[in-house]
Design an enzyme around this catalytic site. Sequence first.
Site, PDB file in Angstrom:
ATOM      1  N   PRO A 163       0.811  -1.175   0.000  1.00 26.65           N
ATOM      2  CA  PRO A 163       0.000   0.000   0.000  1.00 26.65           C
ATOM      3  C   PRO A 163       0.862   1.247   0.000  1.00 26.65           C
ATOM      4  O   PRO A 163       1.686   1.461   0.873  1.00 26.65           O
ATOM      5  CB  PRO A 163      -0.750  -0.117   1.289  1.00 26.65           C
ATOM      6  CG  PRO A 163      -0.390  -1.442   1.869  1.00 26.65           C
ATOM      7  CD  PRO A 163       0.693  -1.987   1.111  1.00 26.65           C
ATOM      8  N   GLU A 164       0.646   2.050  -0.999  1.00 19.25           N
ATOM      9  CA  GLU A 164       1.251   3.379  -1.018  1.00 19.25           C
ATOM     10  C   GLU A 164       0.139   4.368  -0.674  1.00 19.25           C
ATOM     11  O   GLU A 164      -0.938   3.934  -0.258  1.00 19.25           O
ATOM     12  CB  GLU A 164       1.849   3.653  -2.412  1.00 19.25           C
ATOM     13  CG  GLU A 164       2.851   2.584  -2.836  1.00 19.25           C
ATOM     14  CD  GLU A 164       3.455   2.824  -4.211  1.00 19.25           C
ATOM     15  OE1 GLU A 164       3.559   3.993  -4.628  1.00 19.25           O
ATOM     16  OE2 GLU A 164       3.814   1.839  -4.879  1.00 19.25           O
TER      17      GLU A 164
ATOM     18  N   HIS B 211      -2.335 -14.999  10.010  1.00 16.15           N
ATOM     19  CA  HIS B 211      -1.525 -13.772  10.089  1.00 16.15           C
ATOM     20  C   HIS B 211      -2.348 -12.562  10.524  1.00 16.15           C
ATOM     21  O   HIS B 211      -1.945 -11.432  10.295  1.00 16.15           O
ATOM     22  CB  HIS B 211      -0.812 -13.457   8.775  1.00 16.15           C
ATOM     23  CG  HIS B 211       0.044 -14.569   8.257  1.00 16.15           C
ATOM     24  ND1 HIS B 211       1.117 -15.072   8.972  1.00 16.15           N
ATOM     25  CD2 HIS B 211      -0.021 -15.279   7.117  1.00 16.15           C
ATOM     26  CE1 HIS B 211       1.673 -16.036   8.272  1.00 16.15           C
ATOM     27  NE2 HIS B 211       0.996 -16.192   7.144  1.00 16.15           N
TER      28      HIS B 211
ATOM     29  N   ARG C   5       3.797 -10.737   5.949  1.00 19.11           N
ATOM     30  CA  ARG C   5       5.254 -10.549   5.956  1.00 19.11           C
ATOM     31  C   ARG C   5       5.751  -9.796   7.189  1.00 19.11           C
ATOM     32  O   ARG C   5       6.950  -9.748   7.434  1.00 19.11           O
ATOM     33  CB  ARG C   5       5.674  -9.838   4.673  1.00 19.11           C
ATOM     34  CG  ARG C   5       5.493 -10.716   3.451  1.00 19.11           C
ATOM     35  CD  ARG C   5       5.712  -9.951   2.176  1.00 19.11           C
ATOM     36  NE  ARG C   5       7.122  -9.674   1.940  1.00 19.11           N
ATOM     37  CZ  ARG C   5       7.577  -9.044   0.867  1.00 19.11           C
ATOM     38  NH1 ARG C   5       6.738  -8.627  -0.055  1.00 19.11           N
ATOM     39  NH2 ARG C   5       8.858  -8.834   0.724  1.00 19.11           N
TER      40      ARG C   5
END
Length: 274
Positions: free
Chosen positions: A2-3, A92, A117
Site C-alpha cells: 500500500p502506497e 496472520h 510478511r
Amino acid sequence: MPELPEVQTVVSNITPRVVGSRVRKVQLNRTDILTPAGINLPALLTGRTITNVARRAKRIVVTLDNANRFYIHLGMSGQLTLATKGSEIKKHTHLILHLANGNGLRDTIELRFRDPRRFGGVFWLGRDSADTGLGPEPLTLRPAALARALAHTRRPIKSALLDQTVIAGLGNIYADECLFLAGVHPLTPSNVLTPGQIGRLNRAIKQTLRRAIAARGSTLRDYVDADNKPGKYRSKHNVYGREGKPCTKCKSAITRIVLTGRSTCFCPHCQPQS
DNA sequence: GTCCATGTTCTTTA
DNA sequence: CTAAAGAACATGGA
C-alpha cells in the site's frame, strides 16, 4: 504495499465506521508487531473511544478520546479490514479491536490488522505527532518546496521520490508512474532537474495520485481495502509492471532496470535521459 | 529448488 | 565526515 492511494482508500473506508466507537476488547495475537517493544497495547486501548482516523504519508493515524495516538503501517502486505463478529479470521491476523458503537449496543464490528510478511506494525505515539521523519504530503506539495527538497542531492530522481523524508507517501509503483507522466528519466540526478521539469513532476504527482485514489488504489497481490476489495488502478498503469510491453503513448517497449534494489520501469522514448 | 514482490531501517562501502 | 549502495527483515506465489 500500500502506497498513499491505497492507505487513503482504507482510511476513507474505515473512518466514518469507527469514529465514535469504543474499544470493548483488544485481541493481540503477537507482540512483535508493536513499537516501542513491550508496550501494553490492550491496556492502552481497552475502554477508549476512537475520535479520529487520518492518513499521514502511508501511516494510518488513530486518535483516542484521551488525546493519545497510535498509527498502523501496512508495510508490504498489511491489511486493515472491518469484519463482523464471527467471520473467518485469516492466518496472520495479528490484532483485532472489538468495537462497540456509542449507543451501548453490543459488539457490532471488528477492526482487524493482518500482515503476513510483518514489515508493517502498530506504532504507539502517545501525544506526539505522527510526523517524525516525514517530508511534505505530495497532494499539497508546492513546486518551490519540491525544488528545495531536490536541490541538495545528486541521487537519481527515482530514489529521491522513494525517500519518505523528501516526499512522504510515494512508493515504487507511483514513483515510476509519476516520472512517466512528467516525462522524466528515472536516473536523472535530482539536482539537475530544470524548473520546468520540477513543475511537470509536481503536477504529475498530484494527477497520478488523484486518479489512483479515484480507482481505489492498485492491487498487485495482497492489497485490499477495508472491505477486502482490491483496487482497480493496476489496469491503468503506464509503466509499472509493463516491461517489454508497448508504451501507452508512443508504443516503444517499456524498459526495466534495477535501481536501489527495486524494479524501475520507464519508456526510453517518452522519458529521455537528459 | 529459484526469483520476485506495493517498505523501512540498519550496515557497509565509496 | 557524508552520501549512496546493499543487506536484512518474513512470507508466499510463480
